[in-house]
Design a protein around this motif. Sequence first.
Motif, PDB file in Angstrom:
ATOM      1  N   GLU A   1     -36.115  46.018 -23.535  1.00 46.51           N
ATOM      2  CA  GLU A   1     -37.528  45.741 -23.271  1.00 46.51           C
ATOM      3  C   GLU A   1     -37.686  44.955 -21.972  1.00 46.51           C
ATOM      4  O   GLU A   1     -38.592  45.227 -21.173  1.00 46.51           O
ATOM      5  N   SER A   2     -36.812  43.985 -21.758  1.00 47.03           N
ATOM      6  CA  SER A   2     -36.852  43.230 -20.506  1.00 47.03           C
ATOM      7  C   SER A   2     -36.491  44.116 -19.323  1.00 47.03           C
ATOM      8  O   SER A   2     -37.097  44.020 -18.246  1.00 47.03           O
ATOM      9  N   PHE A   3     -35.510  45.000 -19.517  1.00 48.96           N
ATOM     10  CA  PHE A   3     -35.114  45.923 -18.441  1.00 48.96           C
ATOM     11  C   PHE A   3     -36.264  46.857 -18.084  1.00 48.96           C
ATOM     12  O   PHE A   3     -36.513  47.137 -16.910  1.00 48.96           O
ATOM     13  N   LYS A   4     -36.975  47.334 -19.089  1.00 48.43           N
ATOM     14  CA  LYS A   4     -38.117  48.221 -18.845  1.00 48.43           C
ATOM     15  C   LYS A   4     -39.212  47.501 -18.064  1.00 48.43           C
ATOM     16  O   LYS A   4     -39.830  48.077 -17.162  1.00 48.43           O
ATOM     17  N   GLY A   5     -39.448  46.228 -18.381  1.00 45.26           N
ATOM     18  CA  GLY A   5     -40.459  45.485 -17.644  1.00 45.26           C
ATOM     19  C   GLY A   5     -40.072  45.249 -16.197  1.00 45.26           C
ATOM     20  O   GLY A   5     -40.932  45.257 -15.304  1.00 45.26           O
TER      21      GLY A   5
END
Length: 296
Positions: free
Chosen positions: A250-254
């Motif tokens: 999720e952090s990587f996607k952001g």
Amino acid sequence: MAVTSLAPAPAVVAPPAPRTARRTTFLNWVAVHALAIAAALAFLMPFGFVFLTSVMSDQQALTSQLWPSGWHWENYLKVWRTPGFLTWWRNTLVYACAGTALTLLSSVPVAYALAKFRFRGRNLALMGVVSMMMLPPQVTVIPMYLVWAKQFHLTGSLWPLIIPMAFGDAFSIFLLRQFLLTIPDEYLEAARIDGCGHLRTLLQVVLPMAKPAIAAVALFQFFYCWNDYFGPQIYASENPAAWTLSYGLESFKGAHHTNWNLTMAATVLVMAPVIILFFFAQKAFIEGVTLTGVKG
């Protein structure tokens, strides 16, 4: 002089050509399995879309094109070298392996006792296990968080998720218990006649016969830990060094919201281990799940 009439010889029907026979067989197979093929395609299409997008360039990933103009395998290398990705991978592997091992160690003896021991309150204990399966995990989140945060000060790590698995899992106990009921009691009685105690009977007689059920429970628990997002979000969100792949993704996607190719490449790297594991263990998994409801 008698005249002998010759009957015409029966016509010889030539066998169908091999290519025609194979084509007919293939078409018959497609007609019989049409619904299964359609369901399989509907299931595989999202995976195909994710994979094809993961090997596109940054510009093409933002377009409506479905087939990559060039195969950019370096996207996976970029994701692998992203700061923190190896840490997420290591944390997830530790969480999944430790959680699976502790669940098996704690659930197998309980399931064996519920299936093969005769003691007062056995049905009541089984009802307690089944009731724990019906209890939503959200009900216990707040009190459990207060215990781990205020009493043990273990927030910011994965220990609040790993340690409880050493005390058994209701679903795993029930699944193993249903399978152990299918093992004839004569094997256990023969082991006792030979001088085996309960522990030796469990280790040398029951466990080898319960391999399919153990494999099914292990896969269920491994998949749960690998894909768990809710638990790491509750206990490890404040410490990036304790993030797992599901939460780190999720952090990587952001951070890469405009690089859909890298996001899809990271998704493939997260999904690949569980898909490969299920591919090699699907026979034991299906056998274990199938045989757990034979006897109640």
